[in-house]
Design a protein around this motif. Structure first.
Motif, PDB file in Angstrom:
ATOM      1  N   UNK A 161       0.850  -1.177   0.000  1.00  0.00           N
ATOM      2  CA  UNK A 161       0.000   0.000   0.000  1.00  0.00           C
ATOM      3  C   UNK A 161       0.889   1.231   0.000  1.00  0.00           C
ATOM      4  N   UNK A 162       0.792   2.018  -1.025  1.00  0.00           N
ATOM      5  CA  UNK A 162       1.633   3.215  -1.126  1.00  0.00           C
ATOM      6  C   UNK A 162       0.930   4.235  -2.018  1.00  0.00           C
ATOM      7  N   UNK A 163       0.965   5.501  -1.599  1.00  0.00           N
ATOM      8  CA  UNK A 163       0.330   6.564  -2.363  1.00  0.00           C
ATOM      9  C   UNK A 163       1.339   7.584  -2.888  1.00  0.00           C
ATOM     10  N   UNK A 164       2.613   7.181  -2.964  1.00  0.00           N
ATOM     11  CA  UNK A 164       3.610   8.111  -3.489  1.00  0.00           C
ATOM     12  C   UNK A 164       3.348   8.350  -4.977  1.00  0.00           C
ATOM     13  N   UNK A 165       3.985   9.376  -5.535  1.00  0.00           N
ATOM     14  CA  UNK A 165       3.730   9.749  -6.928  1.00  0.00           C
ATOM     15  C   UNK A 165       4.165   8.678  -7.918  1.00  0.00           C
ATOM     16  N   UNK A 166       5.049   7.782  -7.497  1.00  0.00           N
ATOM     17  CA  UNK A 166       5.486   6.696  -8.385  1.00  0.00           C
ATOM     18  C   UNK A 166       4.485   5.550  -8.372  1.00  0.00           C
ATOM     19  N   UNK A 167       4.020   5.184  -7.192  1.00  0.00           N
ATOM     20  CA  UNK A 167       3.150   4.011  -7.049  1.00  0.00           C
ATOM     21  C   UNK A 167       1.684   4.274  -7.362  1.00  0.00           C
ATOM     22  N   UNK A 168       1.231   5.492  -7.187  1.00  0.00           N
ATOM     23  CA  UNK A 168      -0.213   5.766  -7.216  1.00  0.00           C
ATOM     24  C   UNK A 168      -0.871   5.509  -8.575  1.00  0.00           C
ATOM     25  N   UNK A 169      -0.074   5.403  -9.623  1.00  0.00           N
ATOM     26  CA  UNK A 169      -0.628   5.187 -10.962  1.00  0.00           C
ATOM     27  C   UNK A 169      -0.856   3.710 -11.271  1.00  0.00           C
ATOM     28  N   UNK A 170      -0.443   2.824 -10.349  1.00  0.00           N
ATOM     29  CA  UNK A 170      -0.484   1.391 -10.638  1.00  0.00           C
ATOM     30  C   UNK A 170      -1.329   0.648  -9.615  1.00  0.00           C
ATOM     31  N   UNK A 171      -1.809  -0.516 -10.023  1.00  0.00           N
ATOM     32  CA  UNK A 171      -2.514  -1.394  -9.094  1.00  0.00           C
ATOM     33  C   UNK A 171      -1.506  -2.049  -8.160  1.00  0.00           C
ATOM     34  N   UNK A 172      -1.967  -2.576  -7.047  1.00  0.00           N
ATOM     35  CA  UNK A 172      -1.084  -3.228  -6.097  1.00  0.00           C
ATOM     36  C   UNK A 172      -0.340  -4.397  -6.749  1.00  0.00           C
TER      37      UNK A 172
ATOM     38  N   UNK B  21       0.378  -4.806  -9.912  1.00  0.00           N
ATOM     39  CA  UNK B  21       1.342  -4.303 -10.891  1.00  0.00           C
ATOM     40  C   UNK B  21       2.573  -3.713 -10.203  1.00  0.00           C
ATOM     41  N   UNK B  22       2.381  -3.037  -9.074  1.00  0.00           N
ATOM     42  CA  UNK B  22       3.511  -2.467  -8.328  1.00  0.00           C
ATOM     43  C   UNK B  22       4.460  -3.572  -7.872  1.00  0.00           C
ATOM     44  N   UNK B  23       3.912  -4.628  -7.290  1.00  0.00           N
ATOM     45  CA  UNK B  23       4.742  -5.732  -6.806  1.00  0.00           C
ATOM     46  C   UNK B  23       5.506  -6.371  -7.956  1.00  0.00           C
ATOM     47  N   UNK B  24       4.837  -6.522  -9.091  1.00  0.00           N
ATOM     48  CA  UNK B  24       5.511  -7.090 -10.260  1.00  0.00           C
ATOM     49  C   UNK B  24       6.663  -6.194 -10.708  1.00  0.00           C
ATOM     50  N   UNK B  25       6.428  -4.905 -10.757  1.00  0.00           N
ATOM     51  CA  UNK B  25       7.462  -3.967 -11.192  1.00  0.00           C
ATOM     52  C   UNK B  25       8.629  -3.922 -10.203  1.00  0.00           C
ATOM     53  N   UNK B  26       8.335  -3.961  -8.921  1.00  0.00           N
ATOM     54  CA  UNK B  26       9.401  -3.985  -7.922  1.00  0.00           C
ATOM     55  C   UNK B  26      10.332  -5.185  -8.131  1.00  0.00           C
TER      56      UNK B  26
END
Length: 324
Positions: free
Chosen positions: A241-252, A254-259
């Motif tokens: 769960x993150x609302x920073x300007x980098x993460x906020x454009x992606x689903x949870x 998708x973020x984990x996959x990108x990380x």
């Protein structure tokens, strides 16, 4: 407040975050990168433990620093520091005369740069002081010699787990002592990017820090940080769960996959976490506001290390009769 954090340069981005780059990294390609980079730049004199002592001379350091100077972007050069020992991690426990020989060599190097530099920029006089008393005494000598900006490399204080607790107290002592002498002049601490230490060292009087944590953690260790300063291995994430300007454009998902698949994405996220914390410090109008911010952050972040360090900070201020 007037405060900056200079992160290790990362050639794949162009941001406005200030960056630090060592003189030993000079190349025409790096100069082109620095010309294009939008943020402020600090040119470091190199970590003594990673460079051949015969090749790291004050002449070579200044030569490369001047080659890397970018007008209206480079804020200054760190003068060449010389440690009391190339082997002992606790050299603050070495004999006073041994320590003072090293500090005097540092001051001589910094004085030489003032006389021999060909570019108009701040020289951050870097002195290997290790105690409160040394800090006041030797930074006073540096002021008398005409210096107007100051520096202490502190990475070595935190490198050895055996001496880290004692080393951190030494860092705080040095900062208190320096600020007690140099007034409003710049005081840079080189070698930590800790989210927990940044506001505390700013409170004690550091006007800027530099460190590699947001970059190297993402690239070398696959570590990302949440808004509370806690690090996580990308490979171990189940939820995020993150609302920073980098993460906020992606689903949870998708973020984990990108990380896990994109080192660059991890870097961008970490930079954003650091940016947010730095902006909190800079938004404080004075040390009273910063103190309140720190105490509120301790409650929010729930870090025992953060709380313990803050308590030790206040104990040292009392010890040295510095009511802040």
């Amino acid at each position: 407040m007037d405060f900056d954090f200079f992160m290790t340069h990362y050639i794949k981005i162009n941001d406005v975050m200030p960056i630090v780059i060592g003189y030993e990294n000079y190349s025409p390609k790096k100069v082109e990168f620095l010309k294009k980079y939008q943020g402020k730049q600090f040119i470091h004199s190199g970590n003594w433990w990673g460079i051949d002592v015969k090749k790291r001379t004050k002449e070579k350091v200044l030569e490369n620093q001047e080659k890397m100077f970018i007008k209206n972007k480079t804020i200054g050069f760190m003068s060449m520091n010389v440690p009391a020992s190339l082997k002992r991690p606790d050299y603050w426990n070495m004999p006073k005369k041994t320590r003072e020989r090293a500090i005097n060599s540092c001051l001589e190097n910094a004085n030489w740069v003032l006389k021999n530099k060909n570019i108009k920029t701040k020289i951050y006089c870097s002195l290997e002081v290790t105690t409160y008393q040394e800090s006041m005494s030797w930074f006073k000598k540096a002021m008398d010699a005409g210096h107007e900006a100051y520096c202490r490399g502190i990475a070595e204080f935190l490198r050895s787990p055996k001496y880290r607790k004692e080393g951190l107290k030494k860092i705080m002592e040095i900062t208190i002592g320096a600020r007690n002498i140099i007034g409003d002049n710049p005081f840079h601490l080189s070698g930590t990017g800790s989210l927990y230490l940044m506001p505390i060292l700013a409170y004690l009087g550091a006007s800027s820090l530099d460190g590699s944590t947001p970059i190297t953690s993402a690239l070398a260790r696959g570590t990302i940080y949440d808004k509370n300063g806690k690090g996580f291995k990308a490979s171990s994430l189940k939820t995020w769960k993150c609302e920073c300007d980098v993460c906020k454009e992606y689903s949870e998902k998708e973020i984990i996959r990108l990380f896990n698949t994109d080192r660059h994405f991890r870097v961008l996220h970490n930079i954003e976490i650091w940016r947010n914390e730095i902006n909190k410090i800079k938004s404080c109008h004075d040390r009273n506001e910063l103190k309140e911010m720190i105490e509120n952050s301790i409650k929010t972040k729930k870090s025992k290390y953060f709380e313990r360090t803050w308590n030790e900070t206040n104990e040292l201020l009392k010890k040295f009769n510095m009511g802040m």
